[in-house]
Write a protein that holds these residues in place. Sequence first.
Motif, mmCIF file in Angstrom:
data_model
loop_
_atom_site.group_PDB
_atom_site.id
_atom_site.type_symbol
_atom_site.label_atom_id
_atom_site.label_comp_id
_atom_site.label_asym_id
_atom_site.label_seq_id
_atom_site.Cartn_x
_atom_site.Cartn_y
_atom_site.Cartn_z
ATOM 1 N N ASP A 417 10.143 -10.449 14.163
ATOM 2 C CA ASP A 417 9.884 -9.150 14.799
ATOM 3 C C ASP A 417 9.925 -8.045 13.739
ATOM 4 O OD1 ASP A 417 9.672 -6.946 16.372
ATOM 5 O OD2 ASP A 417 11.315 -7.440 17.724
ATOM 6 N N GLU A 419 9.337 -4.736 14.299
ATOM 7 C CA GLU A 419 9.608 -3.413 14.867
ATOM 8 C C GLU A 419 11.059 -3.002 14.623
ATOM 9 O OE1 GLU A 419 7.508 -1.343 16.149
ATOM 10 O OE2 GLU A 419 5.796 -2.723 15.950
ATOM 11 N N SER A 422 13.146 -2.342 17.717
ATOM 12 C CA SER A 422 13.287 -3.459 18.651
ATOM 13 C C SER A 422 14.680 -4.078 18.538
ATOM 14 C CB SER A 422 12.227 -4.524 18.363
ATOM 15 O OG SER A 422 12.471 -5.691 19.129
ATOM 16 N N PHE A 425 14.749 -6.907 16.050
ATOM 17 C CA PHE A 425 14.192 -6.625 14.721
ATOM 18 C C PHE A 425 14.777 -7.580 13.671
ATOM 19 C CE2 PHE A 425 14.893 -4.376 10.635
ATOM 20 C CZ PHE A 425 13.568 -4.344 10.213
#
Length: 436
Positions: A417, A419, A422, A425
């Motif tokens: 991930d 982001e 997020s 992450f």
Amino acid sequence: MSNFLAIATVTAVLQRTLQAAIQEDVEGARVTTLRPADIGKGTPVSGVNIYLYQTALNTAWNNTDHRGRHRHSDTAKRSRTALDLHYMISVYGNEVELEPQRLLGSVVRSLSDAQVVREEMIQETLSDSNYEYLAESDLWQQVEEINFKPMDMSLEDLSKVWSVFFQTPYALSMAYRSTVIMIEGQTPAQKALPVASRGLAVAPFSGQPLITEIASMTGKFEPIVADSTLLIRGKRLQGNHTGIRIGAVEVTPSQVSEGELLLPLVRLPTHSLRAGVQSLQVVHQSQTPTPNRPGAWRSARAALVAPNHQVGMVSNASPFLLRPTIIDLAVTITQGQEEELRSAAIQITTDVTIASLQQVTLILNERTVEHPAAYLFEASHRTTDNQSITVEVDDVKPGEYFVRIQIDGAESSLNIDPEVTSPTFGSFVGPTVQII
């Protein structure tokens, strides 16, 4: 490489490893290192005996020059000898309670789990007060890996070994080999100075291209996948007509210079890409006339393989690892209910063609932080090449799993991930599959 205590240290590691296992499996059992003829003379009623009955030269390692290797904070030595150690591991005890057989099972299980002698195993043995006489051993510094492996010996071969132990009753035994142990001398290695200058000479292949490195354009340590652009570094790479040969396919790079070539792998026909180790060569071609025949034409794809050129000079063959990417997953069949273990068929589609003879392994890791399950499944035999493959899995705990596929040793990557905001992450997020 290590000093003269290496052989004794390997035996001590083996003794300590087995002692930790058998004392939990058979009460009162001990591991000894006696001659087989001495078993029963002051030894425990039940136990395991380790006897080093043969040392053999390891021809493969002895024929390899390792004088340039340096151990930790020490100079390289001029000489070294590579050895394989052959152990006879015998078990004895109460036959009525099947103690020898229980002990042999414990030995086999323990050495299956401890096939590779890790550095911490050696350090723990050397710090054990029972082995003070090995304190000066530096086996832990050896670069080469040490393994314990069972030897496939017939009853006849086993009898021949026991026959050298004169008038010694046979005990239930297995033979193991430890490889490789590198013992080095004490004289420091020496090497002459390099040549300062060379006289005039004519090299027969002075214009031959040389590949020194192949990497992905996105980074030296980034995986190479089907849509990567290869960065090929070397010397004399630019010719009048420069091509790149991968397997049986020859294509034209997108950018050419003396020291670098760029090749988008999308220029290769899709069916020609195979996961695993690929061989790449730079080809300098000499142009030949195109036949002027009515209706003669070439497609854009055909133009890339330069059929009107003849090979002039070819570089060294340099390998790179092409990793597959999973583009689709589906569970086609699931059997099992409630808390039962599941059997399922998982269909995996990749971005490369999987040849019928390639070895394929499916890797599943449960997506949880509490005692995650992990499984490996081999794909069954196939008769056709395809981008999709179905692997049957058995006795799998129901849940969500991260999925990877390994083709001829080339393993697909998991997605992370990216982001920052997020909650996941920097963590793995896919590809995943639900087995419910």
